[in-house]
Design an enzyme around this catalytic site. Sequence first.
Site, PDB file in Angstrom:
ATOM      1  CG  ASP A 102       2.388  -9.911   1.684  1.00 31.38           C
ATOM      2  OD1 ASP A 102       2.581 -11.132   1.764  1.00 31.38           O
ATOM      3  OD2 ASP A 102       1.658  -9.420   0.805  1.00 31.38           O
ATOM      4  CG  HIS A 136       0.670 -12.445   5.102  1.00 32.81           C
ATOM      5  ND1 HIS A 136       0.179 -12.081   3.875  1.00 32.81           N
ATOM      6  CD2 HIS A 136      -0.015 -11.684   6.003  1.00 32.81           C
ATOM      7  CE1 HIS A 136      -0.760 -11.145   4.023  1.00 32.81           C
ATOM      8  NE2 HIS A 136      -0.885 -10.882   5.303  1.00 32.81           N
TER       9      HIS A 136
END
Length: 406
Positions: A230, A253
């Site tokens: 993430d 991310h």
Amino acid sequence: MDTFGVLLFLYGLASLHLTHSNLCTIEDHFNVMDYGATSDGYTDDSRAFVEAWNAACSAPTQYPKVIVPPEKTFLVNPVIFHGPCDASTINFEISGRLMAPKSPSLWDGKDASQWLGFKDVSGLNVDGFGSIDGQGKAWWDQSCRYHPQLINCTKLAPTALKFISCNGSSVSNLNFVNSSQTHILVTGCNSFNINNVLIDSPQNSPNTDGIHIHSSQQLVITNSRIRSGDDCISIGDHNSNIQIANVECGPGHGISIGSLGKSRNYVNVEKIHVTNAFFNRTTNGARIKTWQVGRGYVRDVVFENLVFYSVKNPIIIDQNYCDVRDACREQVTGVQISNVSYKEIYGTSTTDIAINLNCSRSVPCRGIWMESIQLTSANAGRKVTASCASAYGQEIDVVPYPCLLD
Ligand SMILES: *[C@@H]1O[C@H](CO)[C@@H](O)[C@H](O)[C@H]1NC(C)=O
Ligand SMILES: *[C@@H]1O[C@H](CO)[C@@H](O)[C@H](O)[C@H]1NC(C)=O
Ligand SMILES: *[C@@H]1O[C@H](CO)[C@@H](O)[C@H](O)[C@H]1NC(C)=O
Ligand SMILES: *[C@@H]1O[C@H](CO)[C@@H](O)[C@H](O)[C@H]1NC(C)=O
Ligand SMILES: *[C@@H]1O[C@H](CO)[C@@H](O)[C@H](O)[C@H]1NC(C)=O
Ligand SMILES: *[C@@H]1O[C@H](CO)[C@@H](O)[C@H](O)[C@H]1NC(C)=O
């Protein structure tokens, strides 16, 4: 100096030395082995950790230090180390390996949001070359994000290391692996340094943010490498004076301000400075993400000296973020984004929109400044473009171009 002076001087040196060695005597060191840790890697050692902590925290010494010795593995069940402590500085030196319980059932009846935490401790330095292994696989395998079909899939999984309410603290030199969710969370802290940490969890592990920051000020993150499933670093609703320098992200991310304002709340994020960051195959690079239903502001942000290697959305503002169907229909005020600079940014994008500023229709982005940006496609023969909606500002020497409204 006469003889007397020399003698005084030598005496001074000797007493200095004595004081110094007194400070380093064994009473300053609280080794978990002395508090009954087995270090066999499968017996729960959390009690020994808490006892060593409590002894250090209430010790009448100036520099208490909890020691987790090297070349040993400790299974530690969920635990919170509480402050405030007597000394104004307290060290926690982790040279060995800490492992979380493998099975989520160990959290039955406990707070599933955390594994290790420090609460209300100031002047804390967590240091050492050891590792913190969240053994997150069983949590990932039941996560709602990747297994929504499971009846009891879980949305919340433990953060590996939380700092809750602190002043003047730091974490450095540690390795974090496979947290079941966020690796390091800092919340309610004032003046906090994270330096030289390595974070490593698989690209396909759900919600495994590297570092998440919430309600904090004066935070510095430097010299770190973060691979995760993430956000590399995410900055939540209430933060100011955050500096991020010399970090490498990817997979993951990217660095994200947000998502902000999820529960229609007021947000205040300002003075964020990101410099010297390298993004290797991340989904986003420099991102600001807000829910339409939020209120408040994001301002005085600088992203500079960034390099992107095959990044999906290198520069992105998404103010139309809403991952819950129908939750965001109603157009409320929105989060005001202003005074954001992007400077000296190079690299490649895997999608055709390398710059995407998708600002709020109700409160447009103001004062966006773009300078010296060169983004090209990661795919030979393709061209990239810039897309702006409700974004006002100026640009100099930017490719792809044009985008901003005057
Ligand atoms: C941090 O400092 C603030 C302001 O001085 C104080 O109110 C707060 O209690 C301190 N927190 C801790 C955990 O020491
Ligand atoms: C799911 O819930 C059921 C019923 O509460 C329980 O029997 C089962 O063990 C749970 N499964 C997991 C993976 O937690
Ligand atoms: C982290 O988890 C992955 C997936 O379970 C595993 O392949 C890897 O070996 C783990 N890393 C460490 C250091 O244990
Ligand atoms: C990107 O990361 C991969 C490993 O995931 C590595 O092999 C590669 O060298 C990195 N690329 C660059 C440009 O550093
Ligand atoms: C814009 O942000 C920068 C960086 O935080 C700051 O130095 C500058 O004063 C801000 N400009 C305005 C007009 O607020
Ligand atoms: C901007 O956001 C809207 C609303 O989510 C979306 O439909 C649109 O595709 C976005 N534009 C770009 C260029 O991503």
